[in-house]
Write a protein that holds these residues in place. Structure first.
Motif, PDB file in Angstrom:
ATOM      1  N   ALA A  51       0.697  -1.108  -0.040  1.00 49.59           N
ATOM      2  CA  ALA A  51       0.029   0.057   0.049  1.00 49.59           C
ATOM      3  C   ALA A  51       0.844   1.255   0.104  1.00 49.59           C
ATOM      4  O   ALA A  51       0.682   2.317  -0.662  1.00 49.59           O
ATOM      5  CB  ALA A  51      -0.938   0.030   1.253  1.00 49.59           C
ATOM      6  N   HIS A  52       1.944   1.396   0.805  1.00 49.66           N
ATOM      7  CA  HIS A  52       2.632   2.449   0.970  1.00 49.66           C
ATOM      8  C   HIS A  52       3.568   2.622  -0.369  1.00 49.66           C
ATOM      9  O   HIS A  52       3.913   3.827  -0.814  1.00 49.66           O
ATOM     10  CB  HIS A  52       3.740   2.256   2.051  1.00 49.66           C
ATOM     11  N   TYR A  53       4.036   1.471  -1.269  1.00 49.74           N
ATOM     12  CA  TYR A  53       4.475   1.656  -2.501  1.00 49.74           C
ATOM     13  C   TYR A  53       3.908   2.140  -3.239  1.00 49.74           C
ATOM     14  O   TYR A  53       4.357   3.244  -4.028  1.00 49.74           O
ATOM     15  CB  TYR A  53       4.978   0.104  -2.654  1.00 49.74           C
ATOM     16  N   VAL A  54       2.440   1.987  -3.509  1.00 52.50           N
ATOM     17  CA  VAL A  54       1.678   2.496  -4.342  1.00 52.50           C
ATOM     18  C   VAL A  54       1.573   4.104  -4.234  1.00 52.50           C
ATOM     19  O   VAL A  54       1.600   4.913  -5.034  1.00 52.50           O
ATOM     20  CB  VAL A  54       0.132   1.644  -4.523  1.00 52.50           C
ATOM     21  N   LYS A  55       1.276   4.387  -2.771  1.00 51.12           N
ATOM     22  CA  LYS A  55       1.175   5.716  -2.314  1.00 51.12           C
ATOM     23  C   LYS A  55       2.507   6.590  -2.868  1.00 51.12           C
ATOM     24  O   LYS A  55       2.374   7.707  -3.332  1.00 51.12           O
ATOM     25  CB  LYS A  55       1.165   5.850  -0.861  1.00 51.12           C
ATOM     26  N   ARG A  56       3.566   5.941  -2.500  1.00 54.98           N
ATOM     27  CA  ARG A  56       4.886   6.603  -2.956  1.00 54.98           C
ATOM     28  C   ARG A  56       5.084   6.607  -4.562  1.00 54.98           C
ATOM     29  O   ARG A  56       5.516   8.061  -5.007  1.00 54.98           O
ATOM     30  CB  ARG A  56       6.188   5.591  -2.796  1.00 54.98           C
ATOM     31  N   ILE A  57       4.834   6.003  -5.412  1.00 56.03           N
ATOM     32  CA  ILE A  57       5.241   5.912  -6.818  1.00 56.03           C
ATOM     33  C   ILE A  57       3.746   7.037  -7.474  1.00 56.03           C
ATOM     34  O   ILE A  57       4.476   7.713  -8.164  1.00 56.03           O
ATOM     35  CB  ILE A  57       4.821   4.678  -7.497  1.00 56.03           C
ATOM     36  N   PHE A  58       2.664   6.817  -7.037  1.00 56.41           N
ATOM     37  CA  PHE A  58       1.761   7.895  -7.116  1.00 56.41           C
ATOM     38  C   PHE A  58       2.413   9.295  -6.872  1.00 56.41           C
ATOM     39  O   PHE A  58       2.169  10.468  -7.437  1.00 56.41           O
ATOM     40  CB  PHE A  58       0.345   7.754  -6.367  1.00 56.41           C
ATOM     41  N   HIS A  59       2.687   9.498  -5.551  1.00 53.57           N
ATOM     42  CA  HIS A  59       3.271  10.896  -5.085  1.00 53.57           C
ATOM     43  C   HIS A  59       4.288  11.307  -5.937  1.00 53.57           C
ATOM     44  O   HIS A  59       4.275  12.671  -6.156  1.00 53.57           O
ATOM     45  CB  HIS A  59       3.828  10.524  -3.541  1.00 53.57           C
ATOM     46  N   LEU A  60       5.395  10.259  -6.526  1.00 48.02           N
ATOM     47  CA  LEU A  60       6.294  10.640  -7.245  1.00 48.02           C
ATOM     48  C   LEU A  60       5.719  11.285  -8.697  1.00 48.02           C
ATOM     49  O   LEU A  60       6.476  11.972  -9.306  1.00 48.02           O
ATOM     50  CB  LEU A  60       7.353   9.741  -7.206  1.00 48.02           C
ATOM     51  N   CYS A  61       4.580  10.857  -9.103  1.00 46.94           N
ATOM     52  CA  CYS A  61       4.070  11.314 -10.293  1.00 46.94           C
ATOM     53  C   CYS A  61       3.273  12.513 -10.104  1.00 46.94           C
ATOM     54  O   CYS A  61       2.365  13.073 -10.742  1.00 46.94           O
ATOM     55  CB  CYS A  61       3.291  10.310 -10.835  1.00 46.94           C
ATOM     56  N   GLY A  62       3.258  13.075  -8.665  1.00 44.46           N
ATOM     57  CA  GLY A  62       2.414  14.327  -8.317  1.00 44.46           C
ATOM     58  C   GLY A  62       1.074  14.039  -8.001  1.00 44.46           C
ATOM     59  O   GLY A  62       0.128  14.907  -8.026  1.00 44.46           O
ATOM     60  N   ILE A  63       0.625  12.737  -7.858  1.00 38.03           N
ATOM     61  CA  ILE A  63      -0.646  12.498  -7.302  1.00 38.03           C
ATOM     62  C   ILE A  63      -0.765  11.872  -5.875  1.00 38.03           C
ATOM     63  O   ILE A  63      -0.170  11.233  -5.597  1.00 38.03           O
ATOM     64  CB  ILE A  63      -1.186  11.418  -8.244  1.00 38.03           C
ATOM     65  N   GLU A  64      -1.645  12.609  -5.091  1.00 38.21           N
ATOM     66  CA  GLU A  64      -1.796  12.389  -3.606  1.00 38.21           C
ATOM     67  C   GLU A  64      -2.711  11.201  -3.422  1.00 38.21           C
ATOM     68  O   GLU A  64      -3.889  11.767  -3.618  1.00 38.21           O
ATOM     69  CB  GLU A  64      -1.557  13.557  -2.945  1.00 38.21           C
ATOM     70  N   GLY A  65      -2.409  10.485  -2.583  1.00 33.32           N
ATOM     71  CA  GLY A  65      -3.604   9.809  -2.051  1.00 33.32           C
ATOM     72  C   GLY A  65      -3.186   9.236  -0.263  1.00 33.32           C
ATOM     73  O   GLY A  65      -2.147   9.876   0.112  1.00 33.32           O
ATOM     74  N   ASN A  66      -4.049   8.378   0.030  1.00 33.21           N
ATOM     75  CA  ASN A  66      -3.779   8.159   1.662  1.00 33.21           C
ATOM     76  C   ASN A  66      -3.800   6.562   1.755  1.00 33.21           C
ATOM     77  O   ASN A  66      -4.712   5.873   1.157  1.00 33.21           O
ATOM     78  CB  ASN A  66      -4.988   8.760   2.308  1.00 33.21           C
ATOM     79  N   VAL A  67      -3.145   6.119   2.768  1.00 27.39           N
ATOM     80  CA  VAL A  67      -3.120   4.714   3.225  1.00 27.39           C
ATOM     81  C   VAL A  67      -3.774   4.883   4.620  1.00 27.39           C
ATOM     82  O   VAL A  67      -3.521   5.444   5.517  1.00 27.39           O
ATOM     83  CB  VAL A  67      -1.920   4.116   3.216  1.00 27.39           C
ATOM     84  N   THR A  68      -4.821   3.823   4.631  1.00 31.83           N
ATOM     85  CA  THR A  68      -5.524   3.634   5.967  1.00 31.83           C
ATOM     86  C   THR A  68      -5.411   2.015   6.147  1.00 31.83           C
ATOM     87  O   THR A  68      -5.344   1.260   5.382  1.00 31.83           O
ATOM     88  CB  THR A  68      -6.893   4.019   5.944  1.00 31.83           C
ATOM     89  N   SER A  69      -5.606   1.668   7.467  1.00 35.22           N
ATOM     90  CA  SER A  69      -5.507   0.306   7.704  1.00 35.22           C
ATOM     91  C   SER A  69      -6.760  -0.246   8.536  1.00 35.22           C
ATOM     92  O   SER A  69      -7.446   0.602   9.411  1.00 35.22           O
ATOM     93  CB  SER A  69      -4.273  -0.032   8.398  1.00 35.22           C
ATOM     94  N   LYS A  70      -7.243  -1.381   8.359  1.00 32.57           N
ATOM     95  CA  LYS A  70      -8.441  -1.963   9.103  1.00 32.57           C
ATOM     96  C   LYS A  70      -8.104  -3.152   9.752  1.00 32.57           C
ATOM     97  O   LYS A  70      -7.384  -4.044   8.973  1.00 32.57           O
ATOM     98  CB  LYS A  70      -9.783  -2.051   8.313  1.00 32.57           C
ATOM     99  N   GLN A  71      -8.757  -3.536  10.856  1.00 38.12           N
ATOM    100  CA  GLN A  71      -8.459  -4.809  11.288  1.00 38.12           C
ATOM    101  C   GLN A  71      -9.786  -5.729  10.887  1.00 38.12           C
ATOM    102  O   GLN A  71     -10.731  -5.538  10.999  1.00 38.12           O
ATOM    103  CB  GLN A  71      -8.525  -4.790  12.819  1.00 38.12           C
ATOM    104  N   ARG A  72      -9.624  -6.880  10.198  1.00 35.44           N
ATOM    105  CA  ARG A  72     -10.615  -7.630   9.749  1.00 35.44           C
ATOM    106  C   ARG A  72     -10.289  -9.081  10.465  1.00 35.44           C
ATOM    107  O   ARG A  72      -9.162  -9.149  10.876  1.00 35.44           O
ATOM    108  CB  ARG A  72     -10.494  -7.704   8.166  1.00 35.44           C
ATOM    109  N   PRO A  73     -11.326  -9.784  10.505  1.00 36.92           N
ATOM    110  CA  PRO A  73     -11.165 -11.043  11.167  1.00 36.92           C
ATOM    111  C   PRO A  73     -10.076 -11.826  10.439  1.00 36.92           C
ATOM    112  O   PRO A  73      -9.410 -12.694  11.108  1.00 36.92           O
ATOM    113  CB  PRO A  73     -12.569 -11.858  10.796  1.00 36.92           C
ATOM    114  N   SER A  74      -9.718 -11.817   9.166  1.00 38.36           N
ATOM    115  CA  SER A  74      -8.747 -12.603   8.567  1.00 38.36           C
ATOM    116  C   SER A  74      -7.337 -11.661   8.754  1.00 38.36           C
ATOM    117  O   SER A  74      -6.352 -12.358   8.181  1.00 38.36           O
ATOM    118  CB  SER A  74      -9.011 -12.530   7.010  1.00 38.36           C
ATOM    119  N   GLY A  75      -7.408 -10.753   9.365  1.00 36.98           N
ATOM    120  CA  GLY A  75      -6.005 -10.065   9.606  1.00 36.98           C
ATOM    121  C   GLY A  75      -6.263  -8.463   9.193  1.00 36.98           C
ATOM    122  O   GLY A  75      -7.171  -7.812   8.825  1.00 36.98           O
TER     123      GLY A  75
END
Ligand code: ZN
Length: 305
Positions: A51-75
């Motif tokens: 998730a952070h890799y995709v955020k980083r490559i988008f950022h380097l192209c000038g597109i900003e996004g966010n990473v969030t995390s959720k606890q699910r029963p599977s992890g």
């Protein structure tokens, strides 16, 4: 970690140098994310680094996004999202998308230089790929809900002679590769050289194991240990040769390397007996370990540079 996750982690650690390849990688991630439409991009994964890799490559192209995390029963599930209207507009513009025909086809003009295809495929694999543990079987696949994207992806893989196949599994498009050589080549192409090397090692070990079928279990276990060590040293020496490091080695190291290449299957003590100069088993072991260390240092430098 699963083998898939190892491959993805290795890809995410590679730096992408050129701006065109960064854009191609970001585009690959978008096309093979969970959602990619006029509202933006959503990519979900169990692997935080992905998730952070995709955020980083988008950022380097000038597109900003966010990473969030959720606890699910599977992890844990990590989610990368671009949904802020201005950022979505910018992203669609960079990816040459008309709002009404997003993610229908892969736009080949976004793959500009020869490395762009590698960056695109690597990011696509991070987002939708899986690879079976090579100890069990050889199978690498890309999954997508979108039929045309899967077909275009198959086209790109075929263009580079990775011999892909395509099928539908429970309504999901699967583009897959079964031949171990093509899998090795694709992994190396995508920047996962260590994973490719691991498959090669497993193959050699498997061949040696077949040869030793007749032996008792105990002997087989010892042979496996020897075989694994021998394969690792042989690969290291070949790697040094391929990278023109061989001639620069000291004479004792060169002699040890030549000896191992000449008798790849012999145990250390048998190999020491073959040496033209008298050498102890531990002396020879020391030199072979040194060769392995040099190869892995070189590989490390290549990976980081
Ligand atoms: Zn490029």
């Amino acid at each position: 970690m699963s083998f898939s996750q190892d491959v993805k982690t290795e890809i995410t650690q590679k730096k992408i140098a050129r701006p065109c390849c960064l854009l191609a990688a970001s585009y690959g991630a978008a096309c093979f994310s969970r959602y990619f439409d006029s509202r933006g991009v959503v990519f979900q994964t169990e692997l935080g680094t992905a998730a952070h890799y995709v955020k980083r490559i988008f950022h380097l192209c000038g597109i900003e996004g966010n990473v969030t995390s959720k606890q699910r029963p599977s992890g844990m599930v990590y989610e990368f999202k671009v949904d802020e209207p201005e950022q979505v507009r910018l992203m669609l513009e960079k990816f040459h998308c008309e709002p009404d025909q997003i993610s229908l086809r892969i736009d080949p003009t976004l793959l500009r230089c020869p490395q762009c295809s590698a960056a695109f495929l690597a990011a696509a694999f991070v987002c939708c790929g899986t690879m079976t543990d090579p100890k069990k079987e050889y199978n690498l696949e890309f999954l997508s809900n979108r039929h045309n994207l899967a077909r275009d992806l198959e086209g790109i893989l075929a263009e580079h002679e990775f011999r892909p196949h395509r099928t539908l599994r429970k309504g999901v498009n699967v583009v897959y590769i079964k031949a171990s050589e093509q899998i090795e080549e694709l992994l190396a192409f995508m920047g996962a050289g260590n994973a490719a090397m691991e498959i090669m090692n497993h193959k050699v070990i498997k061949e040696l194991r077949n040869k030793t079928n007749r032996l008792t279990n105990c002997e087989t276990a010892n042979m496996d240990k020897t075989a694994t060590a021998n394969v690792q040293v042989t690969r290291a020496i070949e790697y040094l040769k391929q990278n023109h490091m061989f001639d620069g080695l000291s004479q004792p190291l060169r002699e040890a390397a030549e000896l191992r290449l000449a008798w790849p299957d012999l145990s250390l003590s048998q190999l020491a007996e073959k040496s033209p100069q008298p050498i102890s088993k531990s002396g020879l072991s020391h030199r072979l370990k040194k060769l392995e260390r040099l190869a892995s240092e070189l590989q490390q430098r290549r990976t980081n540079g």
